[in-house]
Design a protein around this motif. Structure first.
Motif, short mmCIF file in Angstrom:
data_model
loop_
_atom_site.label_atom_id
_atom_site.label_comp_id
_atom_site.label_asym_id
_atom_site.label_seq_id
_atom_site.Cartn_x
_atom_site.Cartn_y
_atom_site.Cartn_z
N THR A 132 86.53 -2.54 61.50
CA THR A 132 85.89 -3.82 61.75
C THR A 132 86.30 -4.82 60.67
O THR A 132 86.72 -4.42 59.58
N SER A 149 85.63 -6.10 65.49
CA SER A 149 86.27 -4.78 65.44
C SER A 149 87.64 -4.82 66.10
O SER A 149 87.87 -5.58 67.04
N ILE A 182 82.33 -12.53 61.94
CA ILE A 182 82.15 -11.30 61.16
C ILE A 182 81.94 -10.13 62.12
O ILE A 182 81.48 -10.32 63.24
N PHE A 237 86.96 -8.88 70.35
CA PHE A 237 85.94 -9.64 71.04
C PHE A 237 85.18 -10.38 69.93
O PHE A 237 84.43 -9.76 69.16
N GLY A 238 85.42 -11.70 69.79
CA GLY A 238 84.89 -12.41 68.63
C GLY A 238 83.69 -13.28 68.97
O GLY A 238 83.84 -14.40 69.46
N VAL A 239 82.52 -12.76 68.69
CA VAL A 239 81.29 -13.51 68.95
C VAL A 239 80.47 -13.71 67.67
O VAL A 239 80.12 -14.83 67.30
N ASN A 246 65.39 -4.23 68.65
CA ASN A 246 64.35 -5.26 68.77
C ASN A 246 64.68 -6.31 69.82
O ASN A 246 63.80 -6.79 70.54
N GLY A 287 74.03 -14.72 63.27
CA GLY A 287 73.48 -13.40 63.61
C GLY A 287 73.33 -13.26 65.12
O GLY A 287 74.18 -13.73 65.89
N VAL A 298 72.08 -0.70 66.31
CA VAL A 298 72.27 -2.06 65.79
C VAL A 298 73.28 -2.83 66.65
O VAL A 298 73.05 -3.99 67.00
N ALA A 299 74.39 -2.22 66.96
CA ALA A 299 75.46 -2.89 67.71
C ALA A 299 75.69 -2.15 69.02
O ALA A 299 75.54 -0.94 69.06
N PRO A 300 76.07 -2.86 70.06
CA PRO A 300 76.36 -4.28 70.13
C PRO A 300 75.11 -5.17 70.21
O PRO A 300 75.27 -6.40 70.20
C1 LIG Z 1 80.45 -1.72 62.93
C2 LIG Z 1 80.13 -2.96 63.70
C3 LIG Z 1 81.00 -3.40 64.67
C4 LIG Z 1 80.75 -4.60 65.37
N1 LIG Z 1 81.69 -5.08 66.26
C5 LIG Z 1 81.52 -6.34 66.76
C6 LIG Z 1 82.58 -6.96 67.51
O1 LIG Z 1 83.63 -6.36 67.77
N2 LIG Z 1 82.41 -8.25 67.94
C7 LIG Z 1 81.26 -8.96 67.68
O2 LIG Z 1 81.19 -10.12 68.09
N3 LIG Z 1 80.25 -8.39 66.95
C8 LIG Z 1 80.36 -7.12 66.50
N4 LIG Z 1 79.36 -6.54 65.75
C9 LIG Z 1 78.14 -7.33 65.47
C10 LIG Z 1 76.90 -6.76 66.16
O3 LIG Z 1 76.91 -7.08 67.51
C11 LIG Z 1 75.70 -7.31 65.40
O4 LIG Z 1 75.70 -6.74 64.09
C12 LIG Z 1 74.40 -7.02 66.08
O5 LIG Z 1 74.33 -7.71 67.31
C13 LIG Z 1 73.21 -7.42 65.21
O6 LIG Z 1 73.38 -8.73 64.76
P1 LIG Z 1 73.27 -9.09 63.20
O7 LIG Z 1 74.01 -8.05 62.44
O8 LIG Z 1 73.69 -10.49 63.03
O9 LIG Z 1 71.74 -8.90 62.91
P2 LIG Z 1 70.64 -10.05 62.75
O10 LIG Z 1 70.65 -10.95 63.95
O11 LIG Z 1 70.79 -10.66 61.41
O12 LIG Z 1 69.31 -9.17 62.79
C14 LIG Z 1 68.98 -8.28 61.71
C15 LIG Z 1 67.79 -7.42 62.14
O13 LIG Z 1 66.67 -8.27 62.45
C16 LIG Z 1 66.19 -8.01 63.75
N5 LIG Z 1 65.78 -9.30 64.37
C17 LIG Z 1 66.47 -10.48 64.36
N6 LIG Z 1 65.77 -11.43 65.03
C18 LIG Z 1 64.64 -10.83 65.49
C19 LIG Z 1 63.53 -11.27 66.25
N7 LIG Z 1 63.44 -12.53 66.70
N8 LIG Z 1 62.54 -10.38 66.54
C20 LIG Z 1 62.60 -9.10 66.09
N9 LIG Z 1 63.64 -8.62 65.36
C21 LIG Z 1 64.65 -9.48 65.07
C22 LIG Z 1 67.36 -7.40 64.52
O14 LIG Z 1 66.87 -6.56 65.56
C23 LIG Z 1 68.08 -6.62 63.42
O15 LIG Z 1 67.53 -5.33 63.33
C24 LIG Z 1 79.56 -5.32 65.10
C25 LIG Z 1 78.66 -4.85 64.14
C26 LIG Z 1 78.93 -3.70 63.42
C27 LIG Z 1 77.97 -3.25 62.37
#
Ligand SMILES: Cc1cc2nc3c(=O)[nH]c(=O)nc-3n(C[C@H](O)[C@H](O)[C@H](O)COP(=O)(O)OP(=O)(O)OC[C@H]3O[C@@H](n4cnc5c(N)ncnc54)[C@H](O)[C@@H]3O)c2cc1C
Length: 386
Positions: free
Chosen positions: A211, A156, A153, A121-123, A369, A129, A363-365
């Protein structure tokens, strides 16, 4: 799903029996070697547990999300991990809800039988972010194909999937009218794509999660693999997120119960100062608190799943269930580790592995916050900060 009256008791019983063949030693070895639990996933597929959300007309059992949450909860309560395969349950929802009749006929029966693995699932993208409207992976129409360029990025199971649901821009954000317009969903055949415009690079993380990072360099995807209408992809992806959040929440409930089970039995057996440590209220109260928190979160998961299965709006409940369950499982993990003293850190107890695994879910999905922001702005009507 609550411990008071477990839903789908027969299904749970069969899942527990299956999981007994995959004890802690199995997961510890995979964890050390960072390998994928292929045997476990095959066993779940063969038992039909990964196709419960697919209607009977397409070869699934059509049991609904309530059954799926029971399955994942039991997997996690048994000390196993559904993260390697839970997406096979729900990623097909994008095709089921928005695909053409021809796409449904072509893919769903094969996903139901396990012949096709649709669990990527590629988002997420490195620069966008959580702000999904800022994704920049672009699919440009060229004759009968789309030509895809960009990067994803944290995708998974990409190496263990035959198909991937991919969100990309087909119109630049600036020209799309609304930021959420102009994104489309493509079904990518990984078997053809890898080496022909798609490169997969695994990311080693604190847990064994398979992942990866994906790089698209002029990858050609047939236009017939577009799901639904061009430009409406963001809505289709959002539609699938409720199911994902509810299912992940049920995994947290299972983790929470695993930690409570382990902490309780250890506190009864371990004797220090001439009595079981569990006789001390300083040890028993955190375990009891965990039980209260996990039980309350489980009710919210049940509620969200019931709304989903009734076809009712459930976005807020799905978010609240995920937040409550992920916080409850994390507290349970922490108290379980504390209850075990030094032994909690020893690999052979499986506590430290589950501790690392359950941390992911805050943190995921989606991170906590962003859930709080949803409740603050959509439910309470407070002004949006971004
Ligand atoms: C092991 C793993 C597997 C994953 N698998 C998938 C997958 O299969 N497919 C896929 O598409 N994605 C996947 N993800 C991505 C996952 O959905 C994201 O990591 C998650 O949604 C958080 O996004 P980010 O890492 O870009 O954090 P960011 O958006 O960079 O945020 C970083 C931190 O800042 C906080 N933050 C950001 N903006 C605000 C705001 N406006 N107000 C308050 N706080 C804020 C967030 O809450 C977070 O704690 C995976 C992640 C991991 C670690």
């Amino acid at each position: 799903m609550s411990d008071f009256e477990p839903t789908f008791p027969e299904v749970r019983e069969v899942v527990r029996k299956l999981c007994a063949d995959f004890p802690g030693e199995y997961w510890r070895r995979l964890d050390r070697e960072r390998t994928y639990p292929a045997e476990f996933v095959t066993a779940l597929t063969d038992a039909g547990f990964l196709s419960v959300l697919i209607p009977e007309a397409y070869g699934g059992s059509g049991l609904g999300l309530g059954a799926a949450t029971a399955i994942l909860e039991e997997i996690h309560r048994s000390g196993c991990n559904g993260g390697a395969c839970h997406a096979q349950m729900y990623t097909m929802g994008t095709i089921l809800r928005h695909g053409s009749p021809a796409q449904k006929d072509a893919y769903l029966p094969k996903v139901a039988s396990g012949e096709l693995r649709l669990q990527a699932f590629g988002v997420t993208e490195p620069t966008a972010g959580t702000d999904t409207t800022r994704i920049s992976t672009f699919a440009r129409r060229d004759g009968d194909d789309y030509v895809v360029n960009g990067q994803k990025i944290w995708i998974s199971r990409a190496e263990h999937s035959d198909l991937m649901v991919l969100l990309c821009r087909t119109t630049a954000r600036e020209q799309a009218g609304k930021p959420s317009n102009g994104m489309s969903v493509l079904l990518v055949d990984m078997r053809e794509a890898v080496g022909n415009g798609l490169t997969i690079r695994p990311i080693r993380t604190m847990l064994n999660h398979a992942t990866t990072e994906l790089f698209f360099d002029n990858l050609r995807v047939p236009a017939e693999n577009l799901i639904g209408e061009e430009g409406k992809g963001f809505k289709y992806i959002i539609d699938g997120m409720n199911a994902e959040r509810i299912l992940i929440a049920s995994e947290c409930i299972g983790d929470g119960r695993f930690f409570i089970d382990r902490a309780t039995s250890y506190a009864k057996e371990r004797a220090v100062f001439g009595r079981p440590i569990g006789e001390n209220q300083g040890v028993q109260f955190p375990i009891a608190r965990s039980y209260v928190q996990v039980s309350a979160a489980a009710l919210m998961v049940d509620r969200a799943a019931a709304l989903f299965d009734a076809g009712q709006p459930c976005g807020t409940e799905a978010n609240m269930a995920k937040m409550l369950a992920s916080e409850a499982s994390w507290y349970a993990a922490d108290q379980c580790l504390q209850t075990h003293g030094g032994f909690g850190f020893a690999e052979e107890y499986d506590i430290e592995r589950k501790f690392r695994e359950t941390r992911l879910y805050q943190v995921a999905p989606i991170s906590t916050n962003l859930i709080l922001s949803h409740v603050a702005t959509h439910v309470l009507g407070l002004p949006k900060s971004f």
